[in-house]
Design a protein around this motif. Structure first.
Motif, PDB file in Angstrom:
ATOM      1  N   UNK A  88      -1.729  15.829   2.279  1.00 17.29           N
ATOM      2  CA  UNK A  88      -3.058  15.260   2.117  1.00 17.29           C
ATOM      3  C   UNK A  88      -3.003  14.014   1.240  1.00 17.29           C
ATOM      4  N   UNK A  89      -2.032  13.944   0.347  1.00 18.04           N
ATOM      5  CA  UNK A  89      -1.827  12.759  -0.472  1.00 18.04           C
ATOM      6  C   UNK A  89      -2.740  12.687  -1.670  1.00 18.04           C
ATOM      7  N   UNK A  97       2.983   5.956  -2.852  1.00 16.92           N
ATOM      8  CA  UNK A  97       4.135   6.737  -3.290  1.00 16.92           C
ATOM      9  C   UNK A  97       4.114   6.943  -4.805  1.00 16.92           C
ATOM     10  N   UNK A  98       3.776   5.897  -5.542  1.00 18.19           N
ATOM     11  CA  UNK A  98       3.677   6.008  -7.006  1.00 18.19           C
ATOM     12  C   UNK A  98       2.583   6.999  -7.387  1.00 18.19           C
ATOM     13  N   UNK A  99       1.434   6.918  -6.721  1.00 19.89           N
ATOM     14  CA  UNK A  99       0.342   7.860  -6.995  1.00 19.89           C
ATOM     15  C   UNK A  99       0.725   9.290  -6.610  1.00 19.89           C
ATOM     16  N   UNK A 100       1.486   9.459  -5.528  1.00 16.03           N
ATOM     17  CA  UNK A 100       1.926  10.789  -5.127  1.00 16.03           C
ATOM     18  C   UNK A 100       2.865  11.389  -6.166  1.00 16.03           C
ATOM     19  N   UNK A 139       0.817  -1.204   0.000  1.00 15.08           N
ATOM     20  CA  UNK A 139       0.000   0.000   0.000  1.00 15.08           C
ATOM     21  C   UNK A 139       0.858   1.264   0.000  1.00 15.08           C
ATOM     22  N   UNK A 140       1.924   1.256   0.777  1.00 15.87           N
ATOM     23  CA  UNK A 140       2.811   2.420   0.828  1.00 15.87           C
ATOM     24  C   UNK A 140       3.493   2.669  -0.508  1.00 15.87           C
ATOM     25  N   UNK A 141       3.887   1.607  -1.193  1.00 13.29           N
ATOM     26  CA  UNK A 141       4.524   1.762  -2.503  1.00 13.29           C
ATOM     27  C   UNK A 141       3.522   2.305  -3.521  1.00 13.29           C
TER      28      UNK A 141
END
Length: 104
Positions: A69-70, A18-21, A13-15
């Motif tokens: 906020x992401x 990060x890709x979406x960010x 989920x974190x990866x």
């Protein structure tokens, strides 16, 4: 061994976040830079918000995304949508107005 699956799920989920960010920041940054580099009189000519309006919208969205906020929050999704609307609609109109000899 039972605790390994949730840890792996959180790592995945974190990866993905990060890709979406990174995607959101690139899209919003490109849209903001493009809006800043365009002529002010071209925006009303294509029937859209003025240049200052687009710069304000895109800058606020970029700042909210950077503040944490992401990309998958409400503000992040609105920011991505605003940047994509600018890039897919307004940028095309500006390019057509300048006969394809614009910045991008």
């Amino acid at each position: 061994m039972a605790n390994a699956a949730p840890i792996f799920a959180y790592a995945v989920r974190d990866v993905i976040e990060l890709i979406l960010l990174v995607f959101a920041l690139i899209v919003q940054g490109v849209a903001l830079v493009h809006a800043v580099t365009q002529r002010s009189d071209a925006f009303p000519a294509i029937g859209t918000l003025p240049k200052g309006g687009w710069i304000a919208i895109l800058a606020v969205c970029l700042v909210l995304t950077l503040l944490g906020f992401g990309p998958i929050s409400l503000f992040g999704l609105i920011g991505i949508a605003a940047a994509l609307i600018y890039l897919l609609d307004v940028r095309v109109g500006l390019r057509d107005l300048t006969d394809g000899k614009g910045f991008w």
